[in-house]
Design a protein around this motif. Structure first.
Motif, PDB file in Angstrom:
ATOM      1  N   LEU A  59      39.661  38.175 -58.800  1.00 18.02           N
ATOM      2  CA  LEU A  59      40.470  37.874 -59.982  1.00 18.02           C
ATOM      3  C   LEU A  59      39.642  37.099 -61.002  1.00 18.02           C
ATOM      4  O   LEU A  59      38.830  36.234 -60.635  1.00 18.02           O
ATOM      5  N   GLU A  60      39.835  37.383 -62.263  1.00 21.88           N
ATOM      6  CA  GLU A  60      39.081  36.719 -63.322  1.00 21.88           C
ATOM      7  C   GLU A  60      39.267  35.211 -63.234  1.00 21.88           C
ATOM      8  O   GLU A  60      40.390  34.709 -63.152  1.00 21.88           O
ATOM      9  N   ALA A  62      38.550  33.277 -60.759  1.00 20.20           N
ATOM     10  CA  ALA A  62      38.709  32.764 -59.392  1.00 20.20           C
ATOM     11  C   ALA A  62      37.365  32.287 -58.859  1.00 20.20           C
ATOM     12  O   ALA A  62      36.356  32.974 -58.979  1.00 20.20           O
ATOM     13  N   THR A  63      37.347  31.098 -58.265  1.00 20.25           N
ATOM     14  CA  THR A  63      36.116  30.545 -57.700  1.00 20.25           C
ATOM     15  C   THR A  63      36.280  30.147 -56.236  1.00 20.25           C
ATOM     16  O   THR A  63      35.289  29.976 -55.542  1.00 20.25           O
ATOM     17  N   HIS A  64      37.523  29.936 -55.772  1.00 19.44           N
ATOM     18  CA  HIS A  64      37.766  29.443 -54.416  1.00 19.44           C
ATOM     19  C   HIS A  64      38.982  30.128 -53.790  1.00 19.44           C
ATOM     20  O   HIS A  64      39.884  30.568 -54.502  1.00 19.44           O
ATOM     21  N   PHE A  65      38.988  30.187 -52.464  1.00 20.73           N
ATOM     22  CA  PHE A  65      40.195  30.499 -51.717  1.00 20.73           C
ATOM     23  C   PHE A  65      40.896  29.172 -51.497  1.00 20.73           C
ATOM     24  O   PHE A  65      40.258  28.153 -51.250  1.00 20.73           O
ATOM     25  N   LEU A  66      42.206  29.141 -51.572  1.00 22.13           N
ATOM     26  CA  LEU A  66      42.984  27.926 -51.331  1.00 22.13           C
ATOM     27  C   LEU A  66      44.016  28.232 -50.261  1.00 22.13           C
ATOM     28  O   LEU A  66      44.757  29.211 -50.368  1.00 22.13           O
ATOM     29  N   VAL A  67      44.050  27.414 -49.212  1.00 24.52           N
ATOM     30  CA  VAL A  67      45.016  27.598 -48.136  1.00 24.52           C
ATOM     31  C   VAL A  67      45.894  26.356 -48.079  1.00 24.52           C
ATOM     32  O   VAL A  67      45.400  25.235 -48.027  1.00 24.52           O
ATOM     33  N   ILE A  68      47.205  26.584 -48.102  1.00 25.31           N
ATOM     34  CA  ILE A  68      48.171  25.490 -48.001  1.00 25.31           C
ATOM     35  C   ILE A  68      49.121  25.797 -46.854  1.00 25.31           C
ATOM     36  O   ILE A  68      49.186  26.928 -46.381  1.00 25.31           O
ATOM     37  N   THR A  69      49.822  24.807 -46.395  1.00 28.67           N
ATOM     38  CA  THR A  69      50.812  25.029 -45.343  1.00 28.67           C
ATOM     39  C   THR A  69      52.176  25.219 -45.978  1.00 28.67           C
ATOM     40  O   THR A  69      52.467  24.668 -47.041  1.00 28.67           O
ATOM     41  N   ALA A  70      53.013  26.023 -45.322  1.00 23.42           N
ATOM     42  CA  ALA A  70      54.361  26.291 -45.821  1.00 23.42           C
ATOM     43  C   ALA A  70      55.347  26.192 -44.661  1.00 23.42           C
ATOM     44  O   ALA A  70      55.003  26.475 -43.512  1.00 23.42           O
ATOM     45  N   GLY A  71      56.548  25.783 -44.963  1.00 25.71           N
ATOM     46  CA  GLY A  71      57.591  25.672 -43.949  1.00 25.71           C
ATOM     47  C   GLY A  71      58.466  26.913 -43.896  1.00 25.71           C
ATOM     48  O   GLY A  71      58.311  27.851 -44.683  1.00 25.71           O
ATOM     49  N   ALA A  72      59.403  26.923 -42.957  1.00 23.56           N
ATOM     50  CA  ALA A  72      60.288  28.072 -42.747  1.00 23.56           C
ATOM     51  C   ALA A  72      61.143  28.372 -43.979  1.00 23.56           C
ATOM     52  O   ALA A  72      61.525  29.509 -44.208  1.00 23.56           O
ATOM     53  N   GLU A  84      34.743  27.955 -51.260  1.00 24.95           N
ATOM     54  CA  GLU A  84      34.169  28.687 -52.386  1.00 24.95           C
ATOM     55  C   GLU A  84      34.017  30.172 -52.051  1.00 24.95           C
ATOM     56  O   GLU A  84      33.612  30.535 -50.956  1.00 24.95           O
ATOM     57  N   ILE A  85      34.364  31.018 -53.008  1.00 25.38           N
ATOM     58  CA  ILE A  85      34.199  32.456 -52.838  1.00 25.38           C
ATOM     59  C   ILE A  85      32.718  32.774 -52.975  1.00 25.38           C
ATOM     60  O   ILE A  85      32.087  32.437 -53.970  1.00 25.38           O
TER      61      ILE A  85
END
Length: 132
Positions: A59-60, A62-72, A84-85
């Motif tokens: 994606l234009e 974009a420099t990094h992957f970002l991982v977050i946690t999510a609940g139900a 970093e990508i």
């Protein structure tokens, strides 16, 4: 840092948590309310979760992957972990040839020109690097 007490505005040191389940707790000091929390830190079924990313254009911007946690319920943390990508795509062609003629007559010493035959198709090639 078991049984260690920390106070003030500084954070405790970073630690490595050994494998297995561990109890972790926090309480406020007596000047507040002596309330706090306790939790059990337990490993997941495995050390990693693998998510396949099918080949697609980056994606234009974009420099990094970002991982977050999510609940139900779909609620997400407002911070996460990033990586970093790195778009690793070396050329898929080889030099056509390489040759060398030692012009230095000293024993244990070499000197001369390395002759590199250019690849037939230099698409994606920006330079040739010779190592020895």
């Amino acid at each position: 840092f078991m049984d260690e007490l920390y106070s003030g505005a500084s954070l405790p040191p970073r630690i490595s948590v050994p494998a297995g389940s561990h109890s972790m707790g926090w309480v406020s000091d007596f000047s507040t309310s002596l309330q706090g929390w306790t939790c059990i830190l337990e490993p997941l079924d495995s050390g990693s979760i693998e998510v396949e990313l099918t080949s697609q254009s980056i994606l234009e911007g974009a420099t990094h992957f970002l991982v977050i946690t999510a609940g139900a319920e779909g609620d997400e943390m407002n911070i996460g972990v990033s990586h970093e990508i790195s778009d690793f795509a070396p050329p898929s062609v080889l030099p056509a040839a390489v040759s060398f003629q030692d012009e230095d007559m000293g024993i244990g010493v070499v000197g001369g020109n390395i002759l590199i035959g250019r690849a037939g198709d230099e698409t994606g090639v920006t330079s040739y690097i010779a190592y020895w």
